[in-house]
Design a protein around this motif. Sequence first.
Motif, short mmCIF file in Angstrom:
data_model
loop_
_atom_site.label_atom_id
_atom_site.label_comp_id
_atom_site.label_asym_id
_atom_site.label_seq_id
_atom_site.Cartn_x
_atom_site.Cartn_y
_atom_site.Cartn_z
N GLY B 18 0.81 -1.21 0.00
CA GLY B 18 0.00 0.00 0.00
C GLY B 18 0.85 1.26 0.00
N PRO B 19 0.19 2.43 -0.06
CA PRO B 19 0.91 3.69 -0.19
C PRO B 19 1.82 4.02 0.99
CG PRO B 19 -1.42 3.98 -0.72
CD PRO B 19 -1.27 2.60 -0.17
N TRP B 20 1.34 3.80 2.22
CA TRP B 20 2.15 4.19 3.38
C TRP B 20 3.46 3.42 3.46
CZ3 TRP B 20 1.74 8.57 5.79
CH2 TRP B 20 0.53 9.26 5.79
N PRO B 21 3.42 2.09 3.34
CA PRO B 21 4.71 1.39 3.37
C PRO B 21 5.64 1.83 2.24
CG PRO B 21 2.91 -0.15 3.66
CD PRO B 21 2.29 1.16 3.32
N ARG B 22 5.06 2.14 1.09
CA ARG B 22 5.91 2.59 -0.03
C ARG B 22 6.62 3.90 0.30
NH1 ARG B 22 3.48 1.28 -5.92
NH2 ARG B 22 2.43 -0.66 -5.42
N VAL B 23 5.85 4.83 0.86
CA VAL B 23 6.47 6.11 1.23
C VAL B 23 7.53 5.88 2.30
CG1 VAL B 23 6.03 8.34 2.33
CG2 VAL B 23 4.50 7.52 0.55
N GLY B 24 7.23 4.96 3.21
CA GLY B 24 8.21 4.65 4.25
C GLY B 24 9.51 4.13 3.67
N VAL B 25 9.40 3.23 2.72
CA VAL B 25 10.61 2.69 2.07
C VAL B 25 11.35 3.80 1.33
CG1 VAL B 25 11.44 1.08 0.32
CG2 VAL B 25 9.64 0.37 1.89
N ALA B 26 10.57 4.64 0.64
CA ALA B 26 11.19 5.74 -0.11
C ALA B 26 11.96 6.66 0.83
CB ALA B 26 10.12 6.52 -0.87
N LEU B 27 11.35 6.97 1.97
CA LEU B 27 12.04 7.82 2.95
C LEU B 27 13.32 7.16 3.45
CD1 LEU B 27 9.09 9.30 5.05
CD2 LEU B 27 10.80 10.57 3.77
N GLY B 28 13.22 5.88 3.69
CA GLY B 28 14.40 5.15 4.13
C GLY B 28 15.53 5.23 3.12
N MET B 29 15.16 5.14 1.86
CA MET B 29 16.18 5.20 0.80
C MET B 29 16.89 6.55 0.78
SD MET B 29 14.24 3.39 -2.36
CE MET B 29 14.49 1.70 -2.75
N VAL B 30 16.10 7.63 0.85
CA VAL B 30 16.76 8.94 0.78
C VAL B 30 17.55 9.26 2.04
CG1 VAL B 30 15.47 10.14 -1.04
CG2 VAL B 30 14.50 10.01 1.24
N VAL B 31 17.06 8.74 3.18
CA VAL B 31 17.84 8.92 4.42
C VAL B 31 19.19 8.21 4.25
CG1 VAL B 31 17.97 8.25 6.85
CG2 VAL B 31 15.88 9.29 5.95
N LEU B 32 19.15 7.02 3.68
CA LEU B 32 20.39 6.29 3.43
C LEU B 32 21.29 7.09 2.47
CD1 LEU B 32 21.98 3.66 3.89
CD2 LEU B 32 20.75 2.66 1.95
N GLY B 33 20.66 7.71 1.48
CA GLY B 33 21.42 8.55 0.54
C GLY B 33 22.11 9.69 1.25
N CYS B 34 21.37 10.33 2.18
CA CYS B 34 21.96 11.43 2.95
C CYS B 34 23.13 10.92 3.79
CB CYS B 34 20.91 12.04 3.88
SG CYS B 34 19.66 12.98 3.05
N PHE B 35 22.91 9.77 4.37
CA PHE B 35 23.95 9.19 5.22
C PHE B 35 25.21 8.89 4.39
CE2 PHE B 35 26.03 5.34 6.83
CZ PHE B 35 26.44 5.80 8.07
N LEU B 36 24.99 8.33 3.21
CA LEU B 36 26.13 8.00 2.36
C LEU B 36 26.90 9.25 1.97
CD1 LEU B 36 24.66 5.30 -0.06
CD2 LEU B 36 26.44 4.98 1.66
N ARG B 37 26.16 10.32 1.68
CA ARG B 37 26.83 11.56 1.29
C ARG B 37 27.62 12.14 2.45
NH1 ARG B 37 24.80 17.50 0.10
NH2 ARG B 37 26.84 18.27 -0.50
#
Lengths: 387, 567
Positions: B18-37
Amino acid sequence: MKPRSPDRRPTSLAAESPSPVEESLLSGLIKSWDRFWFTPADPIGLGLLRIIGGVLILYVHLSYSFDLLSYVGGDRAWVDVRTENVMRKEAPIFAPANNWTDSVRTGQGNYAWSIFFHVTDPAWVSTIHYAFLGVIALFTIGLWTRITTVITWMACLCYIQRTTTLVFGLDAMMAILMFYMMIGPCGATLSVDRWLEIRRARKLFGPDNVPEVQPSVLANIALRGMQVHFCFIYLAAGTSKLLGPRWWSGAALWYCYANYSFAPMNVPAYNAMLVFLCQNRWLWEIVMSGGAAFTLFMEIGLPFLIWHKKLRWLMVCGAVMLHMGIGLIMGLVTFSMVMLCLVFSFIPPEAIRYFLKEVGRPLNRLLPGQTGKKGIQGKPALAMSKA
Amino acid sequence: MARDAGDPARSGTPFWMGPWPRVGVALGMVVLGCFLRAAGGEDPKVGPGPEMSLVRFLLIVAAMILAGGAVERMLRRLRPDENSRLEVSSLTAVASLVPLLGYLSVPPGWDSAQMVLVAFIVAGVLGTGLILLPVIYRKAVFAVLVIFHFGGILTATLIVPAPGQQAPWLPSHAWAQFYRPYLGFMYLNNAYHFYSPEPGPATLMWSYVIYEKEKTGELAGEWVKLPDRDASPITLHFQRLLALTDSINQLTSGIPDKRFKEIEYWRREAGGRIFDNAKDLPRFPKRPGLPEEVQQQQQLVEQLLHPHPNMIMARQYQDPQPNSKMLLASYARHLAITHERLKDDPAYTFHSVKIYRVIHHILEPGELAAGFSPLDKTLFHPYFQGEFDKDGKVVYTPDWLQFTDQSFTALREAKVPERVLDKLNDMKKTRFANKKELLDALPNDKEVREYQNELLKYSVIPTQVLVNDLGAPLTPDPSNKDAYWGSFPNNVTIGGLPPRLYATDLDPFLYWLVPITRRNVTVDPNNTQVVLAPVDPDADLINGLELHAKYIPAKPKEGDAPLEAPR
C-alpha cells in the motif's frame, strides 16, 4: 470526525454569488467557467493522444541515437557542457528601465535543468538515453502511466534544455503536449494499465465485472488546457505575421515553397511545379495569395471560431490541411504531427469512440477465433468500446 | 459497474504494497542517501557524474518513483469527505519529504537536479494544501493557477519586440521579474512567432577544417558543410542541424556609425591599398597542400579582398551577438574533436577551422522562371566568423596584424593635421609595443615631431583583445559582469579613452561578407523580363569564399615586432 455528505457541499463557485443583481452576469460567467473546466470528461481522447504522441516522442528520441554524443555528450557535444553552463548560469537578463533610459539588468541565468548537464561520461549518457527510451515506450503502451508520463515529460525536457541550439518548434510542442498529459489520466483508456485493471477486476469479481471508465475532471482539465494553449499558439503565430509586408503582399509562402533547405526542391517534379507556377504569374498569384490568406484566416480565425459547435469541424479540418501542407511542403512532418495531436484535443470523445469502433471491427475480424460483436467485447485489450 | 481499483481492501493488494509502506521505504532510501553523502567513502568513479556515486543515484531515483507511485495510488482513494482528504493530504505531505531529503543527498554540483527536487517539494506542498481544501476552495485556487499559467503563456508571446521597436514594457517586466522561473523550468517560453514577421532564408554553417602534417608542417584542408541532407540519416537530424546553424545567426542590432567607419576603413585597407602598396609582402606562399587553382588565382586577390560590388557596405558586416560567438567557439571545439585527423591521410592532424555563417538566399520567382538554379553559388552569402584553434580560441593571422593596427586609425581622430598624417603613411609599421618604439619609428620630420605627444597619446592604447575561456571577446574590464558578453558599458575607459578593441581589430575580415560574385553578366535577350543571366556560370565565378578559406597567411618574418598574444 463525522464525514459530511458530499451532496450538501457547494461544488460550484457560482453558488456563492453575492447578490441577485450580480448573479445574472457574474454568476453566469462563473457557471460557464465551472462548466468549461470542471465538467468530467471521457478520457478516451487523452488515451488516443497518448498513443499517437507517445509514438512520435519515441521516434524523436530514437533519432537522438544516431549522433547521441553530439547532442548531449559532455565535451563532444556541439554545445559543450562548459558553454552550456555559462549560458544557463550567467546569461544576463534585461528588462526595460523604470525611467526612459536603456534596459537594466534584472538577473542572470535561466532555469534550465537536465541530467545531461551533470552526466557527461559517454557510457552513462548512453545508459540514461536507453533508459529514457524504455520509459517512453512504457508510456506509449500505457503501463504504469501516471509515473511514466512524468518521467517521459522529464526526459523530453532533459534533451530540450541540454540541446537548446538544436531544438525547434517540434520540441516546444512536444513539451506542451507532455505537460497536459501529466495532468490528465492519459492511461485510463487504451492502455496496458486498463487491460490490467480489467483483468484484476475479473479475477476478483467474476468475468462479467468489467469496471467502467469513469469520466474525469482531470481529463477535462488536460484537454481544455491543450485547447486553450493551442488557441494561444495560433493567435500569436497569426497576429505576428501581420507585421510582415510579404504576408500582406501575398508573397510570403513563396519564401517557404522555394526555400531549398526546407522544401523538397531536390525532387524534380516539385521543382517543375514551381517553375510552371513562376511562368504563369496569374496562377502563381492565386496559389501564393490564396495560401497566405488561408494561413492567416486559420491562425487568426480558429482561436475564436473553433468554440462554435457548428464551425468546429470546419476549423479542425482546416487546421489538419494547414499542417499537412506544412509537413509535405516544408518537410516538417514530425512537427506537424505533434501539432495535429493538439488539434485532436478538439475532437469529441463520441467521435473518437465511433472511429475506434469502426477501426476495431475489421481488426477484430482478423484475430483468430473472434468474429463480429462478440469478438470486440471479448478482448478487453483491443475492445475499444470498453476502453 | 464501477470498482475502486485503488482500494487495497477491495483490490486484494496486501498492506505492505500500500501507499504508506511505499512512502516509508522511499524515505528510508533517501535517508540512506543522505547518510552515504555525509559519511563519504563512496567510489566516485563508478557514479554517473562528479560527486555522485551509483548507489546514491539509484537510491534517489528509486525513492522518487516509489513516493510518486504511492501518492498516485492514494489519490485514487480521494473522496470529498474530510477524513479521506486528511489521509491523502497527510501522505502527500510525508511524501514531500522524499524530494526534500533527496535534495540534501545531492551534491551542490548537481544544481539542476536540485532545482527539479525543489519543484517536487513545491508541488508536494501545493498538492497537500489543495487536497485539504473543500472542493469549492480547490476550484478557486485552480482558477488562480489557470490564470497564472496562461498569463505566463501570454507574456511569452508578447515580449518579442516588433521590428524596429522596443519590447513592450509591461510584458517584459512580467516575464523578467515574475514568470521567468516558471516558464523557463517548464520550457514554455516559446513566443510561437513562426515564420514571422515573414519567412526568410536558411542559415548554414560551412567550415573549412585545416590539417597540419605533424613532421613537415604541410597543410591540407576539407570542407564540412552543415546541414547536409545527404549526410543526415533522417530528416529530423537534418532539421536539428538547421536549428544549430541558425543559432549563430543572432546578430547585434548595429554598431555606431563612427565605429563602423573604422571597421570599414580597415576592411577596405586590407582589401586594397595595403596589398597594392606592399607588393613585397609574401602572399599565397608556395606550400604543399595549397591547391594549384588557388595559386593561379592570385590576380583575383584584390577582388576577393574588396567588398561585394552590389551590396551596401553596412549589410556586409554583421557582428554576431555574444552568445552566438560563444556557440561558435563551442562548435569549433566540436569540429576539432570530430575531425581530429584527415580521413584520406591520418598523418594530418587538426590545426584550425575557419567558420562561415552562410545565408542561402531564396530565388525570386522571376529568377526561377528564367532558369536560375536554387543552388547557384552566388545565392550563398558567407560571412567569416573567425578561424579557431582546437580550444575554440580565435586564431589571429599575423600578417593582418601588421597592417590593421587600431592605433593607425586612432591617429585619425587625434587633433593632427591631415598633412602630418599623410607623412605617416610611409611608416612601414603601425603597431607598436611601447612608446619608445613608436617614437623611434616616427619619420624624422620637424612637423611630425611637433605633434608627437598627440600621436603618442593615441597610439599606445594596449592593443590586445581579451577573450574569455569560451572564445568570446571580453570587455577590458574584468570586474564588470557584462564582460563575458562582449558589451562595452559607456563608462569604461582605458587610459582615459573609450575602449575600441574588438576581435575585428585583429582580423579585418572577421564578421564580413566574403563575396561570391560574377564578373560578367548580361541581360538575356530571349527573356522579356529584366533578369541578369550568367554567360558562363562557372568561368565567371569569383569564389571569394574558396580563396579566403584556402588562403594561408605567411608567418611573421624575423625582426618583426613581437605580437601580443590575446589573453
